[in-house]
Design a protein around this motif. Structure first.
Motif, short mmCIF file in Angstrom:
data_model
loop_
_atom_site.label_atom_id
_atom_site.label_comp_id
_atom_site.label_asym_id
_atom_site.label_seq_id
_atom_site.Cartn_x
_atom_site.Cartn_y
_atom_site.Cartn_z
N ILE A 47 -58.18 25.77 45.14
CA ILE A 47 -57.58 24.48 45.47
C ILE A 47 -56.17 24.50 44.92
N ARG A 48 -55.21 24.15 45.77
CA ARG A 48 -53.81 24.18 45.36
C ARG A 48 -53.08 22.98 45.95
N PRO A 49 -51.96 22.60 45.34
CA PRO A 49 -51.15 21.53 45.92
C PRO A 49 -50.61 21.97 47.28
N ALA A 50 -50.52 21.04 48.19
CA ALA A 50 -49.92 21.33 49.49
C ALA A 50 -48.43 21.56 49.31
N THR A 51 -47.87 22.35 50.20
CA THR A 51 -46.43 22.60 50.23
C THR A 51 -45.89 22.13 51.58
N ALA A 106 -51.11 15.74 48.72
CA ALA A 106 -52.17 16.49 49.40
C ALA A 106 -52.49 17.75 48.62
N ILE A 107 -53.76 18.13 48.71
CA ILE A 107 -54.21 19.40 48.16
C ILE A 107 -54.89 20.18 49.29
N VAL A 118 -59.02 26.15 54.72
CA VAL A 118 -60.22 25.60 55.37
C VAL A 118 -60.39 24.10 55.15
N GLY A 119 -59.51 23.49 54.37
CA GLY A 119 -59.67 22.06 54.13
C GLY A 119 -58.48 21.47 53.41
N MET A 120 -58.53 20.13 53.35
CA MET A 120 -57.45 19.41 52.68
C MET A 120 -57.96 18.04 52.25
N ALA A 121 -57.21 17.47 51.33
CA ALA A 121 -57.44 16.09 50.92
C ALA A 121 -56.06 15.45 50.77
N ALA A 157 -66.29 24.12 49.54
CA ALA A 157 -64.88 23.71 49.60
C ALA A 157 -64.74 22.19 49.45
N GLY A 158 -65.61 21.42 50.07
CA GLY A 158 -65.53 19.96 49.96
C GLY A 158 -65.77 19.51 48.53
N ARG A 159 -66.77 20.07 47.90
CA ARG A 159 -67.04 19.73 46.50
C ARG A 159 -65.87 20.14 45.61
N ALA A 160 -65.28 21.29 45.88
CA ALA A 160 -64.14 21.75 45.08
C ALA A 160 -62.95 20.80 45.24
N LEU A 161 -62.71 20.32 46.47
CA LEU A 161 -61.63 19.36 46.68
C LEU A 161 -61.89 18.07 45.90
N LEU A 162 -63.12 17.53 46.00
CA LEU A 162 -63.45 16.30 45.27
C LEU A 162 -63.38 16.51 43.77
N SER A 163 -63.86 17.63 43.29
CA SER A 163 -63.82 17.93 41.86
C SER A 163 -62.39 18.01 41.36
N HIS A 164 -61.54 18.64 42.14
CA HIS A 164 -60.12 18.74 41.78
C HIS A 164 -59.48 17.35 41.71
#
Length: 165
Positions: free
Chosen positions: A5-9, A53-54, A63-66, A97-104
């Motif tokens: 999981i990384r910050p969007a650029t 965004a991440i 594969v995903g974003m938030a 991936a979804g859980r990792a986004l929410l956890s982040h």
């Protein structure tokens, strides 16, 4: 499988907009997306960003974003995080991936002193609701979302919807 999981650029804006369109299609409202790559770039990376965004990468593939932003509660006296969109590609669902986004995002909320981490989910999206319950989210069934836009917003603001102020 390796999830990062990384910050969007700024280079991610096209991908983010693609995900936004895919999510809107899934939610049966593709015609409601009026945002463009340019407006999203300004919203995320302009002089006064409206949101953050991440990005989720699985084995090097996005594969995903938030997309999220801060809100505020007078009851707690501190800000919170509002998750506007969470999206994971169909092929990557179930990968973590979804859980990792929410956890982040939960970590960002804790690190920034937020009292709450909140979002909406469509009442027919049973798979998402089940996922949210598994990670500990609680439904807010006693609250009803309200929205004002278009002509109703213009009228309440005292503006002529026909554009003849």
């Amino acid at each position: 499988m390796s999830i990062i999981i990384r910050p969007a650029t700024p280079d991610d804006v096209g991908t983010i907009m693609g995900f936004v369109r895919e999510l809107a299609t899934f939610e049966k409202a593709p015609e409601q997306v009026t945002s463009t790559e340019a407006t999203m770039h300004t919203a995320l990376f302009g002089a006064h960003p409206a949101a953050e965004a991440i990005i989720a990468e699985l084995d090097g593939d996005v594969v995903g974003m938030a997309v999220f932003y801060h809100n505020f509660s007078t009851w707690t006296g501190v800000r919170g995080i509002w998750l506007d969109d969470l999206y994971v590609t169909p092929a990557a669902r179930g990968s973590g991936a979804g859980r990792a986004l929410l956890s982040h995002l939960a970590g960002i909320a804790v690190d920034r002193g937020c009292a709450r981490f909140e979002w909406w989910v469509l009442d027919w999206n049973e798979r998402a609701i089940e996922f949210y319950r598994k990670v500990g989210a609680e439904p807010m069934d006693e609250w009803t979302a309200q929205r004002m836009s278009g002509d109703a917003l213009l009228r309440l603001a005292g503006r002529d919807p026909a554009g003849h102020d």
